[in-house]
Design a protein around this motif. Sequence first.
Motif, PDB file in Angstrom:
ATOM      1  N   MET A   1     -14.695  -7.303 -33.068  1.00  0.00           N
ATOM      2  CA  MET A   1     -13.727  -6.447 -32.394  1.00  0.00           C
ATOM      3  C   MET A   1     -13.718  -6.783 -30.911  1.00  0.00           C
ATOM      4  N   GLY A   2     -12.575  -6.702 -30.290  1.00  0.00           N
ATOM      5  CA  GLY A   2     -12.464  -7.006 -28.875  1.00  0.00           C
ATOM      6  C   GLY A   2     -11.258  -6.320 -28.269  1.00  0.00           C
ATOM      7  N   ILE A   3     -11.164  -6.432 -26.968  1.00  0.00           N
ATOM      8  CA  ILE A   3     -10.026  -5.869 -26.231  1.00  0.00           C
ATOM      9  C   ILE A   3      -9.377  -7.001 -25.464  1.00  0.00           C
ATOM     10  N   ASN A   4      -8.082  -7.108 -25.582  1.00  0.00           N
ATOM     11  CA  ASN A   4      -7.298  -8.104 -24.855  1.00  0.00           C
ATOM     12  C   ASN A   4      -6.244  -7.328 -24.074  1.00  0.00           C
ATOM     13  N   LYS A   5      -6.561  -6.960 -22.836  1.00  0.00           N
ATOM     14  CA  LYS A   5      -5.681  -6.128 -22.012  1.00  0.00           C
ATOM     15  C   LYS A   5      -5.595  -6.726 -20.620  1.00  0.00           C
ATOM     16  N   VAL A   6      -4.368  -6.904 -20.137  1.00  0.00           N
ATOM     17  CA  VAL A   6      -4.132  -7.463 -18.811  1.00  0.00           C
ATOM     18  C   VAL A   6      -3.247  -6.498 -18.046  1.00  0.00           C
TER      19      VAL A   6
END
Length: 140
Positions: A1-6
């Motif tokens: 699981m991960g977060i990809n937020k910019v």
Amino acid sequence: MGINKVILIGNVGKDPEVRHLDSGVSVASFPLATSETYRSKDGQKVTNTEWHNIVVWRGLAEVAEKYVKKGNPLYIEGKIRTRSWDDKDGNKRYTTEIIADNMQMLGSKQSNEDNSASQPESAPEVDVENMPAEEDDLPF
């Protein structure tokens, strides 16, 4: 699981390039510059500018086509994506893009150089999270 937020706040580098796919879906892309300024050890002011390739789909692409112009300050929220392809010479090429799912124009209409009575103070917000995904429309 991960977060990809910019999250980016910067200035548009050139007017958006907009394409309309055969299915009727719109996609727009444009560069966004973010800058940070600091003082070096010897007291000199140093500014570093980073360029980001922004891609917006569907409703946001239509908003970009109508309202986003070179020099506009924008708030962008999205995810980072790197994709690859083979060029005409068979070389592997890569690009990194920000796929925006939220875009807001910043500043007032008085601060824009292109000041016309028909230009709204800010572009309408488009909620792309509740739009149906059409992954098979992707051109790559």
